[in-house]
Design an enzyme around this catalytic site. Structure first.
Site, PDB file in Angstrom:
ATOM      1  N   ARG A 179       0.849  -1.195   0.000  1.00  0.00           N
ATOM      2  CA  ARG A 179       0.000   0.000   0.000  1.00  0.00           C
ATOM      3  C   ARG A 179       0.877   1.235   0.000  1.00  0.00           C
ATOM      4  O   ARG A 179       1.640   1.470   0.940  1.00  0.00           O
ATOM      5  CB  ARG A 179      -0.922  -0.009   1.224  1.00  0.00           C
ATOM      6  CG  ARG A 179      -2.183  -0.809   0.996  1.00  0.00           C
ATOM      7  CD  ARG A 179      -3.094  -0.784   2.186  1.00  0.00           C
ATOM      8  NE  ARG A 179      -3.510   0.550   2.589  1.00  0.00           N
ATOM      9  CZ  ARG A 179      -4.491   0.780   3.450  1.00  0.00           C
ATOM     10  NH1 ARG A 179      -5.149  -0.246   3.976  1.00  0.00           N
ATOM     11  NH2 ARG A 179      -4.814   2.009   3.788  1.00  0.00           N
ATOM     12  N   ARG A 189      -3.146  11.258   6.914  1.00  0.00           N
ATOM     13  CA  ARG A 189      -4.368  10.457   7.103  1.00  0.00           C
ATOM     14  C   ARG A 189      -4.952  10.677   8.502  1.00  0.00           C
ATOM     15  O   ARG A 189      -6.167  10.738   8.672  1.00  0.00           O
ATOM     16  CB  ARG A 189      -4.071   8.967   6.861  1.00  0.00           C
ATOM     17  CG  ARG A 189      -3.938   8.635   5.374  1.00  0.00           C
ATOM     18  CD  ARG A 189      -3.139   7.369   5.120  1.00  0.00           C
ATOM     19  NE  ARG A 189      -3.804   6.162   5.594  1.00  0.00           N
ATOM     20  CZ  ARG A 189      -3.172   4.995   5.774  1.00  0.00           C
ATOM     21  NH1 ARG A 189      -1.886   4.890   5.512  1.00  0.00           N
ATOM     22  NH2 ARG A 189      -3.851   3.943   6.205  1.00  0.00           N
TER      23      ARG A 189
HETATM   24  P1  AP5 Z   1      -5.826  -2.992   9.981  1.00  0.00           P
HETATM   25  O1  AP5 Z   1      -6.759  -4.028  10.492  1.00  0.00           O
HETATM   26  O2  AP5 Z   1      -5.440  -3.050   8.562  1.00  0.00           O
HETATM   27  O3  AP5 Z   1      -6.375  -1.538  10.371  1.00  0.00           O
HETATM   28  P2  AP5 Z   1      -7.429  -0.603   9.650  1.00  0.00           P
HETATM   29  O4  AP5 Z   1      -8.143   0.111  10.716  1.00  0.00           O
HETATM   30  O5  AP5 Z   1      -8.221  -1.391   8.674  1.00  0.00           O
HETATM   31  O6  AP5 Z   1      -6.419   0.378   8.937  1.00  0.00           O
HETATM   32  P3  AP5 Z   1      -6.420   0.981   7.469  1.00  0.00           P
HETATM   33  O7  AP5 Z   1      -5.042   1.514   7.205  1.00  0.00           O
HETATM   34  O8  AP5 Z   1      -6.991   0.031   6.491  1.00  0.00           O
HETATM   35  O9  AP5 Z   1      -7.361   2.182   7.675  1.00  0.00           O
HETATM   36  P4  AP5 Z   1      -7.607   3.356   6.764  1.00  0.00           P
HETATM   37  O10 AP5 Z   1      -8.868   3.849   7.313  1.00  0.00           O
HETATM   38  O11 AP5 Z   1      -6.494   4.321   6.666  1.00  0.00           O
HETATM   39  O12 AP5 Z   1      -7.621   2.714   5.304  1.00  0.00           O
HETATM   40  P5  AP5 Z   1      -8.752   2.513   4.243  1.00  0.00           P
HETATM   41  O13 AP5 Z   1      -8.380   1.363   3.434  1.00  0.00           O
HETATM   42  O14 AP5 Z   1     -10.085   2.542   4.882  1.00  0.00           O
HETATM   43  O15 AP5 Z   1      -4.525  -3.039  10.912  1.00  0.00           O
HETATM   44  C1  AP5 Z   1      -3.398  -2.233  10.637  1.00  0.00           C
HETATM   45  C2  AP5 Z   1      -2.108  -3.027  10.959  1.00  0.00           C
HETATM   46  O16 AP5 Z   1      -2.050  -3.307  12.338  1.00  0.00           O
HETATM   47  C3  AP5 Z   1      -2.040  -4.389  10.248  1.00  0.00           C
HETATM   48  O17 AP5 Z   1      -0.731  -4.653   9.854  1.00  0.00           O
HETATM   49  C4  AP5 Z   1      -2.520  -5.364  11.335  1.00  0.00           C
HETATM   50  O18 AP5 Z   1      -1.956  -6.643  11.164  1.00  0.00           O
HETATM   51  C5  AP5 Z   1      -2.007  -4.696  12.601  1.00  0.00           C
HETATM   52  N1  AP5 Z   1      -2.859  -4.974  13.770  1.00  0.00           N
HETATM   53  C6  AP5 Z   1      -4.208  -5.091  13.793  1.00  0.00           C
HETATM   54  N2  AP5 Z   1      -4.647  -5.324  15.037  1.00  0.00           N
HETATM   55  C7  AP5 Z   1      -3.548  -5.328  15.836  1.00  0.00           C
HETATM   56  C8  AP5 Z   1      -3.353  -5.501  17.243  1.00  0.00           C
HETATM   57  N3  AP5 Z   1      -4.380  -5.721  18.064  1.00  0.00           N
HETATM   58  N4  AP5 Z   1      -2.093  -5.428  17.721  1.00  0.00           N
HETATM   59  C9  AP5 Z   1      -1.028  -5.205  16.870  1.00  0.00           C
HETATM   60  N5  AP5 Z   1      -1.161  -5.051  15.542  1.00  0.00           N
HETATM   61  C10 AP5 Z   1      -2.405  -5.097  15.023  1.00  0.00           C
HETATM   62  O19 AP5 Z   1      -8.626   3.850   3.381  1.00  0.00           O
HETATM   63  C11 AP5 Z   1      -7.495   4.109   2.570  1.00  0.00           C
HETATM   64  C12 AP5 Z   1      -7.738   5.366   1.738  1.00  0.00           C
HETATM   65  O20 AP5 Z   1      -8.840   5.123   0.852  1.00  0.00           O
HETATM   66  C13 AP5 Z   1      -8.137   6.628   2.515  1.00  0.00           C
HETATM   67  O21 AP5 Z   1      -7.004   7.326   2.977  1.00  0.00           O
HETATM   68  C14 AP5 Z   1      -8.939   7.392   1.459  1.00  0.00           C
HETATM   69  O22 AP5 Z   1      -8.086   8.033   0.565  1.00  0.00           O
HETATM   70  C15 AP5 Z   1      -9.657   6.285   0.727  1.00  0.00           C
HETATM   71  N6  AP5 Z   1     -10.992   5.993   1.290  1.00  0.00           N
HETATM   72  C16 AP5 Z   1     -11.407   4.826   1.875  1.00  0.00           C
HETATM   73  N7  AP5 Z   1     -12.685   4.916   2.284  1.00  0.00           N
HETATM   74  C17 AP5 Z   1     -13.097   6.179   1.954  1.00  0.00           C
HETATM   75  C18 AP5 Z   1     -14.313   6.882   2.162  1.00  0.00           C
HETATM   76  N8  AP5 Z   1     -15.370   6.324   2.780  1.00  0.00           N
HETATM   77  N9  AP5 Z   1     -14.368   8.159   1.708  1.00  0.00           N
HETATM   78  C19 AP5 Z   1     -13.328   8.739   1.082  1.00  0.00           C
HETATM   79  N10 AP5 Z   1     -12.143   8.146   0.890  1.00  0.00           N
HETATM   80  C20 AP5 Z   1     -12.031   6.862   1.316  1.00  0.00           C
HETATM   81 MG    MG Z   2      -8.546  -1.244   6.549  1.00  0.00          MG
END
Ligand code: AP5
Ligand code: MG
Length: 192
Positions: free
Chosen positions: A134, A146
């Site tokens: 990513r 972010r």
């Molecule tokens: P993970 O489970 O992947 O966390 P997450 O909350 O899903 O994090 P994301 O980075 O996916 O969130 P995000 O909101 O930035 O991304 P999104 O894809 O929605 O865990 C993260 C890491 O920690 C992993 O390596 C995991 O193994 C580890 N981990 C998990 N639990 C743990 C624990 N208990 N202890 C230790 N480690 C742990 O969005 C990406 C982009 O898409 C945005 O920036 C935006 O540009 C766009 N986008 C997405 N949705 C929208 C929307 N609705 N509107 C506008 N733009 C949007």
């Molecule tokens: Mg996610």
């Protein structure tokens, strides 16, 4: 139907916990981030447009993500419930979701918000960036952006659901299984 929003900042574990929750409760997982990344992989015009925002840590325009959610809801007419992950991300998206669910004679049952401190979040994301491919995980500046977007645009969504008493915070630090148990406990209470 049972509809759940998993809320929380980037890296708080929404994706990790979503996989376990959909397996246990049979919900349809709707992650706007995953849907956008699929569009990027397939090099669609929508994907190309979205990528320019995602690489900077900015939100993709509302009409794009709301349109994706609308067609996903249509695609899964037989679903017994949805798990929204990474959506809604601002108040306009939350209002649009309310309307879409209203048309389907259903509603959000609960919003569970994962609470994790920021230093832990940065560590998790940089670590994931080593293997995830990513582009928004490898640059600490983009990660900070972010978070800033989360604070400015996404955190007001909490108020939207607090007003209707659907919002609940969950400790998002600890082992994946500990956090999963807390989420299940909150869901089971609500389902009763
Ligand atoms: P993970 O489970 O992947 O966390 P997450 O909350 O899903 O994090 P994301 O980075 O996916 O969130 P995000 O909101 O930035 O991304 P999104 O894809 O929605 O865990 C993260 C890491 O920690 C992993 O390596 C995991 O193994 C580890 N981990 C998990 N639990 C743990 C624990 N208990 N202890 C230790 N480690 C742990 O969005 C990406 C982009 O898409 C945005 O920036 C935006 O540009 C766009 N986008 C997405 N949705 C929208 C929307 N609705 N509107 C506008 N733009 C949007
Ligand atoms: Mg996610």
């Amino acid at each position: 139907m049972f509809n759940l929003i998993l809320f929380g900042p980037p890296g708080s574990g929404k994706g990790t916990q979503s996989d376990k929750l959909v397996a246990k409760y049979g919900l349809i997982h709707l992650s706007t981030g995953n849907l956008l990344r699929e569009e990027i992989t397939q090099k669609t015009p929508l994907g190309l447009e979205a990528k320019s925002f995602m690489d900077k840590g900015q939100l993709v325009p509302d009409e794009v993500v709301i349109g994706m959610i609308d067609s996903s809801l249509e695609k899964h007419k037989e679903a017994t419930g949805f798990l929204f992950d990474g959506f809604p991300r601002n108040v306009a998206q939350a209002c649009a979701l309310d309307k879409l669910l209203d048309l389907k004679k259903t509603t959000i049952n609960i919003v569970l918000a994962l609470e994790v401190n920021q230093e832990e979040l940065v560590k998790r994301l940089l670590n994931r960036g080593k293997t995830s491919g990513r582009s928004d995980d490898t640059n600490e500046e983009v990660i900070r952006k972010r978070f800033a977007v989360y604070i400015d645009e996404t955190s007001p969504v909490a108020e939207h659901y607090k007003k209707v008493r659907k919002f609940q915070s969950i400790k998002g630090e600890g082992t994946v299984d500990e956090i999963f148990s807390s989420l299940c406990e909150a869901i089971d209470k609500k389902m009763k």
